[in-house]
Design a protein around this motif. Structure first.
Motif, PDB file in Angstrom:
ATOM      1  N   HIS A 118       0.770  -1.279   0.143  1.00 59.70           N
ATOM      2  CA  HIS A 118      -0.045   0.050   0.007  1.00 59.70           C
ATOM      3  C   HIS A 118       0.929   1.149   0.034  1.00 59.70           C
ATOM      4  CE1 HIS A 118      -3.378  -2.549   1.107  1.00 59.70           C
ATOM      5  NE2 HIS A 118      -4.112  -1.627   0.844  1.00 59.70           N
ATOM      6  N   GLY A 119       1.988   1.265   0.997  1.00 54.50           N
ATOM      7  CA  GLY A 119       2.762   2.386   0.767  1.00 54.50           C
ATOM      8  C   GLY A 119       3.396   2.912  -0.506  1.00 54.50           C
ATOM      9  N   LYS A 120       3.755   1.656  -1.197  1.00 57.86           N
ATOM     10  CA  LYS A 120       4.428   1.999  -2.497  1.00 57.86           C
ATOM     11  C   LYS A 120       3.531   2.545  -3.332  1.00 57.86           C
ATOM     12  CE  LYS A 120       7.413  -2.130  -2.901  1.00 57.86           C
ATOM     13  NZ  LYS A 120       7.670  -3.546  -3.506  1.00 57.86           N
ATOM     14  N   LEU A 121       2.129   2.171  -3.316  1.00 60.96           N
ATOM     15  CA  LEU A 121       1.133   2.660  -4.323  1.00 60.96           C
ATOM     16  C   LEU A 121       0.756   4.013  -4.038  1.00 60.96           C
ATOM     17  CD1 LEU A 121      -1.047  -0.370  -5.163  1.00 60.96           C
ATOM     18  CD2 LEU A 121       0.378   0.779  -6.607  1.00 60.96           C
ATOM     19  N   ILE A 122       0.798   4.449  -2.745  1.00 59.02           N
ATOM     20  CA  ILE A 122       0.524   5.633  -2.095  1.00 59.02           C
ATOM     21  C   ILE A 122       1.613   6.645  -2.536  1.00 59.02           C
ATOM     22  CG2 ILE A 122       0.556   7.147   0.057  1.00 59.02           C
ATOM     23  CD1 ILE A 122      -0.957   4.977   1.191  1.00 59.02           C
ATOM     24  N   ARG A 123       2.862   6.207  -2.520  1.00 57.05           N
ATOM     25  CA  ARG A 123       4.089   7.149  -3.150  1.00 57.05           C
ATOM     26  C   ARG A 123       3.890   7.272  -4.720  1.00 57.05           C
ATOM     27  NH1 ARG A 123       6.556   4.083   0.642  1.00 57.05           N
ATOM     28  NH2 ARG A 123       7.556   2.752  -0.983  1.00 57.05           N
ATOM     29  N   HIS A 124       3.656   6.163  -5.192  1.00 53.46           N
ATOM     30  CA  HIS A 124       3.450   6.106  -6.803  1.00 53.46           C
ATOM     31  C   HIS A 124       2.371   7.369  -6.972  1.00 53.46           C
ATOM     32  CE1 HIS A 124       2.720   3.994 -10.626  1.00 53.46           C
ATOM     33  NE2 HIS A 124       2.775   5.328 -10.856  1.00 53.46           N
ATOM     34  N   THR A 125       1.116   7.382  -6.322  1.00 55.14           N
ATOM     35  CA  THR A 125       0.241   8.363  -6.674  1.00 55.14           C
ATOM     36  C   THR A 125       0.533   9.665  -6.167  1.00 55.14           C
ATOM     37  OG1 THR A 125      -1.540   6.642  -5.911  1.00 55.14           O
ATOM     38  CG2 THR A 125      -2.243   8.869  -6.174  1.00 55.14           C
ATOM     39  N   LEU A 126       1.405   9.937  -5.379  1.00 53.74           N
ATOM     40  CA  LEU A 126       2.127  11.213  -4.596  1.00 53.74           C
ATOM     41  C   LEU A 126       3.031  11.627  -5.853  1.00 53.74           C
ATOM     42  CD1 LEU A 126       2.564  10.761  -1.046  1.00 53.74           C
ATOM     43  CD2 LEU A 126       0.692  12.223  -1.946  1.00 53.74           C
ATOM     44  N   PHE A 127       3.774  10.944  -6.484  1.00 53.40           N
ATOM     45  CA  PHE A 127       4.726  11.274  -7.547  1.00 53.40           C
ATOM     46  C   PHE A 127       4.027  11.584  -8.710  1.00 53.40           C
ATOM     47  CE2 PHE A 127       8.057   8.514  -5.421  1.00 53.40           C
ATOM     48  CZ  PHE A 127       9.231   9.735  -5.260  1.00 53.40           C
ATOM     49  N   LEU A 128       2.776  11.306  -9.034  1.00 53.09           N
ATOM     50  CA  LEU A 128       2.013  11.532 -10.266  1.00 53.09           C
ATOM     51  C   LEU A 128       1.498  12.775  -9.926  1.00 53.09           C
ATOM     52  CD1 LEU A 128       0.196   8.245 -11.345  1.00 53.09           C
ATOM     53  CD2 LEU A 128       2.059   9.592 -12.473  1.00 53.09           C
ATOM     54  N   MET A 129       0.907  13.311  -8.618  1.00 53.27           N
ATOM     55  CA  MET A 129       0.593  14.538  -8.197  1.00 53.27           C
ATOM     56  C   MET A 129       1.608  15.631  -8.235  1.00 53.27           C
ATOM     57  SD  MET A 129      -1.690  13.580  -4.876  1.00 53.27           S
ATOM     58  CE  MET A 129      -2.271  15.027  -4.254  1.00 53.27           C
ATOM     59  N   ASP A 130       2.956  15.116  -7.838  1.00 50.01           N
ATOM     60  CA  ASP A 130       4.105  16.125  -8.039  1.00 50.01           C
ATOM     61  C   ASP A 130       4.238  16.555  -9.601  1.00 50.01           C
ATOM     62  OD1 ASP A 130       6.598  17.315  -7.164  1.00 50.01           O
ATOM     63  OD2 ASP A 130       7.470  15.688  -8.135  1.00 50.01           O
ATOM     64  N   GLU A 131       4.172  15.287 -10.475  1.00 48.32           N
ATOM     65  CA  GLU A 131       4.395  15.761 -11.765  1.00 48.32           C
ATOM     66  C   GLU A 131       3.378  16.666 -12.368  1.00 48.32           C
ATOM     67  OE1 GLU A 131       4.841  12.347 -14.885  1.00 48.32           O
ATOM     68  OE2 GLU A 131       6.371  11.435 -13.371  1.00 48.32           O
ATOM     69  N   VAL A 132       2.165  16.709 -11.935  1.00 43.68           N
ATOM     70  CA  VAL A 132       1.220  17.401 -12.490  1.00 43.68           C
ATOM     71  C   VAL A 132       1.530  18.872 -11.913  1.00 43.68           C
ATOM     72  CG1 VAL A 132      -1.512  17.866 -12.194  1.00 43.68           C
ATOM     73  CG2 VAL A 132      -0.687  15.718 -12.610  1.00 43.68           C
ATOM     74  N   THR A 133       1.626  18.982 -10.727  1.00 38.73           N
ATOM     75  CA  THR A 133       2.055  20.354  -9.840  1.00 38.73           C
ATOM     76  C   THR A 133       3.345  20.993 -10.723  1.00 38.73           C
ATOM     77  OG1 THR A 133       1.345  19.427  -7.719  1.00 38.73           O
ATOM     78  CG2 THR A 133       2.553  21.374  -7.931  1.00 38.73           C
ATOM     79  N   ILE A 134       4.369  20.356 -11.101  1.00 42.55           N
ATOM     80  CA  ILE A 134       5.505  20.468 -11.612  1.00 42.55           C
ATOM     81  C   ILE A 134       5.202  21.379 -12.860  1.00 42.55           C
ATOM     82  CG2 ILE A 134       7.774  20.011 -12.583  1.00 42.55           C
ATOM     83  CD1 ILE A 134       7.765  20.301  -9.598  1.00 42.55           C
ATOM     84  N   ALA A 135       4.496  20.447 -13.834  1.00 43.15           N
ATOM     85  CA  ALA A 135       4.132  20.604 -15.107  1.00 43.15           C
ATOM     86  C   ALA A 135       3.256  21.988 -15.275  1.00 43.15           C
ATOM     87  CB  ALA A 135       3.425  19.651 -15.870  1.00 43.15           C
ATOM     88  N   TRP A 136       2.534  22.017 -14.112  1.00 44.78           N
ATOM     89  CA  TRP A 136       1.431  23.280 -13.961  1.00 44.78           C
ATOM     90  C   TRP A 136       2.236  24.611 -13.713  1.00 44.78           C
ATOM     91  CZ3 TRP A 136      -3.820  22.924 -10.588  1.00 44.78           C
ATOM     92  CH2 TRP A 136      -4.573  24.056 -11.177  1.00 44.78           C
ATOM     93  N   LEU A 137       3.363  24.440 -12.722  1.00 44.92           N
ATOM     94  CA  LEU A 137       4.034  25.743 -12.260  1.00 44.92           C
ATOM     95  C   LEU A 137       4.844  26.088 -13.658  1.00 44.92           C
ATOM     96  CD1 LEU A 137       5.030  24.687  -8.592  1.00 44.92           C
ATOM     97  CD2 LEU A 137       3.561  26.550  -9.463  1.00 44.92           C
ATOM     98  N   ALA A 138       5.395  24.948 -14.383  1.00 45.73           N
ATOM     99  CA  ALA A 138       6.081  25.607 -15.673  1.00 45.73           C
ATOM    100  C   ALA A 138       5.173  26.229 -16.563  1.00 45.73           C
ATOM    101  CB  ALA A 138       6.524  24.228 -16.078  1.00 45.73           C
ATOM    102  N   VAL A 139       3.927  25.873 -16.639  1.00 48.78           N
ATOM    103  CA  VAL A 139       2.998  26.585 -17.674  1.00 48.78           C
ATOM    104  C   VAL A 139       2.954  28.096 -17.342  1.00 48.78           C
ATOM    105  CG1 VAL A 139       0.599  26.729 -18.256  1.00 48.78           C
ATOM    106  CG2 VAL A 139       1.883  24.450 -18.409  1.00 48.78           C
TER     107      VAL A 139
END
Length: 268
Positions: A118-139
């Motif tokens: 479960h911990g692996k998948l929670i971190r996986h989801t958080l990394f995807l949130m991070d990707e979206v946030t970084i891309a948004w800040l770049a835009v």
């Protein structure tokens, strides 16, 4: 003729500006929606971990509750894939496949393995949130927010990594070497939480995590009563929630600055 050409050029410019603004608005709306859905997936995974852990620990099936969480997770994951852009769909489908596999196979795992998966998948989801946030800040070209976010994100990840190590060590509580490892990781965990408290003091200074930090400090020093395996899992669950709430606050502040406030979490 000159007036006609000027008018056509003006109209073309206005159409271009409108098209660009509409495209930018759709980008913002999609990223906003992705973050909300990913946040819901994280909450549901945390709920699933807690319920299945309880089922393991108390040998209770809890089939209805688990089935309800499974259904909600599958629905949210479907919405996530549908919301994502075509070129990004594969990485969201990977998350979907991994979670669906866990929902089917969690009963085959040990209690400690269940926590780990479960911990692996929670971190996986958080990394995807991070990707979206970084891309948004770049835009939106907010380098100031990007630097601040990156620093805070790293602190959150350091906390999650330490928490994972602490949770893994709990399974060895019945051995002398295991107890020593638990105390070492617990000491590091408290230090990491104190660093996170500088960024989001309200999440870490709340009564429950504060009490758990005090209990763990006494355990490390040998001043308090001995903690059982379940006691330690409960403490790490409280730390997990505090870390998640910290990231939620960091993310909410960023999104509100560049777009609009995130809605209140609908999932407990």
């Amino acid at each position: 003729m000159f007036v006609l050409i000027s008018t056509l050029i003006s109209v073309a410019i206005l159409v271009g500006i409108y098209h660009l603004a509409d495209k930018r608005a759709k980008q913002h709306a999609r990223k906003y929606r992705l973050l909300i859905l990913l946040r819901d997936v994280t909450c549901l995974l945390r709920r699933h971990r807690a319920v299945t852990h309880h089922a393991f620990q108390n040998q209770q099936p809890l089939d209805d509750e688990i089935a309800a969480i499974n259904q909600e997770l599958n629905s949210t994951l479907h919405q996530l894939v549908e919301t994502s852009r075509f070129e990004n769909k594969p990485m969201y489908r990977v998350l979907q496949i991994k979670i669906e596999k866990l929902l089917k196979q969690w009963q085959e795992h040990s209690l400690a393995r269940n926590q780990l998966e479960h911990g692996k998948l929670i971190r996986h989801t958080l990394f995807l949130m991070d990707e979206v946030t970084i891309a948004w800040l770049a835009v939106v070209q907010r380098n100031d927010l990007y630097d601040e976010y990156q620093m805070n994100w790293q602190t959150v990840m350091d906390n999650l990594e330490t928490l994972t190590q602490l949770r893994i060590s709990i399974q060895d509580i019945h051995t002398p070497g295991g107890v020593m490892r638990i105390k070492n990781y617990a000491s590091v965990m408290i230090r990491k939480l104190n660093q996170l408290a500088v960024i989001t003091p309200l999440s870490i200074a709340a009564p429950i995590p504060t009490k758990s930090i005090h209990t763990l400090n006494e355990y490390i020093d040998g001043r308090g009563q001995a903690l059982s395996e379940e006691d330690l899992y409960n403490i790490t669950s409280e730390f997990s929630l505090a870390i998640f709430n910290s990231y939620e606050q960091i993310l909410s502040d960023i999104v509100e600055t560049i777009y609009r406030p995130l809605p209140a979490l609908r999932l407990a």
